[in-house]
Design a protein around this motif. Structure first.
Motif, PDB file in Angstrom:
ATOM      1  N   LEU A  89       0.872  -1.199   0.211  1.00 36.66           N
ATOM      2  CA  LEU A  89       0.239  -0.077   0.126  1.00 36.66           C
ATOM      3  C   LEU A  89       0.896   1.314  -0.085  1.00 36.66           C
ATOM      4  N   THR A  90       0.381   2.364  -0.486  1.00 33.36           N
ATOM      5  CA  THR A  90       0.714   3.655  -0.341  1.00 33.36           C
ATOM      6  C   THR A  90      -0.198   4.652   0.109  1.00 33.36           C
ATOM      7  N   PHE A  91       0.415   5.501   1.031  1.00 31.61           N
ATOM      8  CA  PHE A  91      -0.544   6.476   1.884  1.00 31.61           C
ATOM      9  C   PHE A  91      -0.160   7.850   1.481  1.00 31.61           C
ATOM     10  N   SER A  92      -1.402   8.497   1.518  1.00 31.64           N
ATOM     11  CA  SER A  92      -1.339  10.113   1.395  1.00 31.64           C
ATOM     12  C   SER A  92      -2.018  10.636   2.833  1.00 31.64           C
ATOM     13  N   TRP A  93      -2.691   9.854   3.560  1.00 27.00           N
ATOM     14  CA  TRP A  93      -3.117  10.403   4.857  1.00 27.00           C
ATOM     15  C   TRP A  93      -1.893  10.319   5.945  1.00 27.00           C
ATOM     16  N   ARG A  94      -1.661  11.544   6.588  1.00 27.46           N
ATOM     17  CA  ARG A  94      -0.667  11.427   7.269  1.00 27.46           C
ATOM     18  C   ARG A  94      -0.398  10.492   8.558  1.00 27.46           C
ATOM     19  N   ASN A  95       0.503  10.061   9.118  1.00 23.07           N
ATOM     20  CA  ASN A  95       0.720   9.122  10.205  1.00 23.07           C
ATOM     21  C   ASN A  95       0.285   7.706   9.914  1.00 23.07           C
ATOM     22  N   SER A  96       0.262   7.242   8.506  1.00 19.61           N
ATOM     23  CA  SER A  96      -0.367   6.011   8.116  1.00 19.61           C
ATOM     24  C   SER A  96       0.784   5.039   7.886  1.00 19.61           C
ATOM     25  N   GLU A  97       0.538   3.892   8.100  1.00 19.09           N
ATOM     26  CA  GLU A  97       1.570   2.848   7.715  1.00 19.09           C
ATOM     27  C   GLU A  97       0.699   1.358   7.682  1.00 19.09           C
ATOM     28  N   GLN A  98       1.617   0.334   7.040  1.00 24.24           N
ATOM     29  CA  GLN A  98       1.079  -0.804   6.816  1.00 24.24           C
ATOM     30  C   GLN A  98       1.673  -1.712   7.829  1.00 24.24           C
ATOM     31  N   LEU A  99       0.800  -2.443   8.603  1.00 21.05           N
ATOM     32  CA  LEU A  99       1.317  -3.461   9.373  1.00 21.05           C
ATOM     33  C   LEU A  99       2.267  -4.535   8.805  1.00 21.05           C
ATOM     34  N   GLU A 100       3.161  -4.678   9.508  1.00 20.56           N
ATOM     35  CA  GLU A 100       4.268  -5.568   9.106  1.00 20.56           C
ATOM     36  C   GLU A 100       4.371  -6.971   9.731  1.00 20.56           C
ATOM     37  N   GLY A 101       4.330  -8.043   8.958  1.00 17.13           N
ATOM     38  CA  GLY A 101       4.246  -9.390   9.679  1.00 17.13           C
ATOM     39  C   GLY A 101       3.011  -9.928  10.174  1.00 17.13           C
ATOM     40  N   ASP A 102       2.949 -10.887  11.022  1.00 17.63           N
ATOM     41  CA  ASP A 102       1.813 -11.645  11.298  1.00 17.63           C
ATOM     42  C   ASP A 102       0.798 -10.767  12.092  1.00 17.63           C
ATOM     43  N   LEU A 103      -0.317 -10.464  12.101  1.00 10.85           N
ATOM     44  CA  LEU A 103      -1.241  -9.833  12.682  1.00 10.85           C
ATOM     45  C   LEU A 103      -1.248 -10.077  14.285  1.00 10.85           C
ATOM     46  N   VAL A 104      -1.439 -11.321  14.436  1.00  9.46           N
ATOM     47  CA  VAL A 104      -1.633 -11.459  16.096  1.00  9.46           C
ATOM     48  C   VAL A 104      -0.237 -11.347  16.693  1.00  9.46           C
ATOM     49  N   ALA A 105       0.638 -11.634  16.206  1.00 12.34           N
ATOM     50  CA  ALA A 105       2.034 -11.435  16.688  1.00 12.34           C
ATOM     51  C   ALA A 105       2.418  -9.741  16.727  1.00 12.34           C
ATOM     52  N   THR A 106       2.156  -9.126  15.853  1.00 13.46           N
ATOM     53  CA  THR A 106       2.237  -7.811  15.562  1.00 13.46           C
ATOM     54  C   THR A 106       1.575  -7.063  16.699  1.00 13.46           C
ATOM     55  N   VAL A 107       0.047  -7.418  16.936  1.00 11.99           N
ATOM     56  CA  VAL A 107      -0.736  -6.663  17.745  1.00 11.99           C
ATOM     57  C   VAL A 107      -0.349  -7.233  19.198  1.00 11.99           C
TER      58      VAL A 107
END
Length: 208
Positions: A89-107
């Motif tokens: 993904l690419t973002f134009s809305w500030r302070n946005s990023e893509q989750l890296e890695g596995d959802l459960v582990a990252t959260v």
């Protein structure tokens, strides 16, 4: 430990799909306060991609327009926004990023970091995964007095291998519109019981 809260608009028959098509007639000051309260302690928001696209397509313009909702729009823009997607993904809305890695582990790691709460608005697929993983601390359901008859439901037909998710009611309130504001948290499984356990609580006669 940071708290994770999720908020959803939901119909009486459990539909959570496209709430923009049916929930606005019920939106009043009571609901606005409930939505604000759910995100009040958050400095980070988790999004599914479709929900993020919807928010990013509306709230930056509302902030720039300077209308009555500009303050809320600015608060959303200032928060850290993490988007769950398997596609780059690419973002134009500030302070946005893509989750890296596995959802459960990252959260799980995010919960252990210092900071404010972590909020979700919509993003049904993410909510389901966090519930199943036991990572969701509060589920805020704004139950609307309307049965839609069709659309994606929060809890669909159970698939093979899926386990029940016990919840406990933390708070409830009825709005003047008939909307119910129900807040649930995780609970222990209720245990086994059957009719023999329940029959002692039956009224001796109907109406008693």
């Amino acid at each position: 430990m940071r708290k994770i809260t999720a908020g959803l608009f939901i119909s009486l028959d459990g539909v959570v799909e496209a709430p923009n098509e049916w929930h606005f007639p019920y939106y009043n000051d009571e609901m606005g306060a409930a939505v604000g309260a759910q995100l009040a302690g958050a400095d980070t928001i988790l999004f599914g991609r479709r929900t993020y696209d919807s928010f990013a397509g509306a709230w930056p313009e509302r902030e720039q327009a300077g209308g009555e909702d500009a303050g809320f729009a600015k608060a959303l823009g200032d928060m850290r926004k993490i988007v769950v997607s398997k596609q780059p993904l690419t973002f134009s809305w500030r302070n946005s990023e893509q989750l890296e890695g596995d959802l459960v582990a990252t959260v799980t790691a995010l919960k252990g970091e210092p900071g404010g709460d972590i909020g979700l608005s919509g993003s049904v697929s993410v909510v389901r995964q966090l519930l199943a993983a036991g990572l969701l601390d509060e589920l805020h359901l704004l139950v609307h007095p309307i049965a839609l008859g069709k659309g994606m439901r929060l809890f669909g037909e159970s698939g093979e291998g899926e386990k029940p998710i016990p919840l406990r009611l933390l708070s409830s309130a009825a709005f003047s519109t008939g909307v119910l504001n129900l807040v649930y948290g995780p609970a222990e499984a209720p245990g086994d019981a059957g009719y023999e356990d329940a029959k002692q609580h039956l009224a001796q006669k109907p109406g008693e």
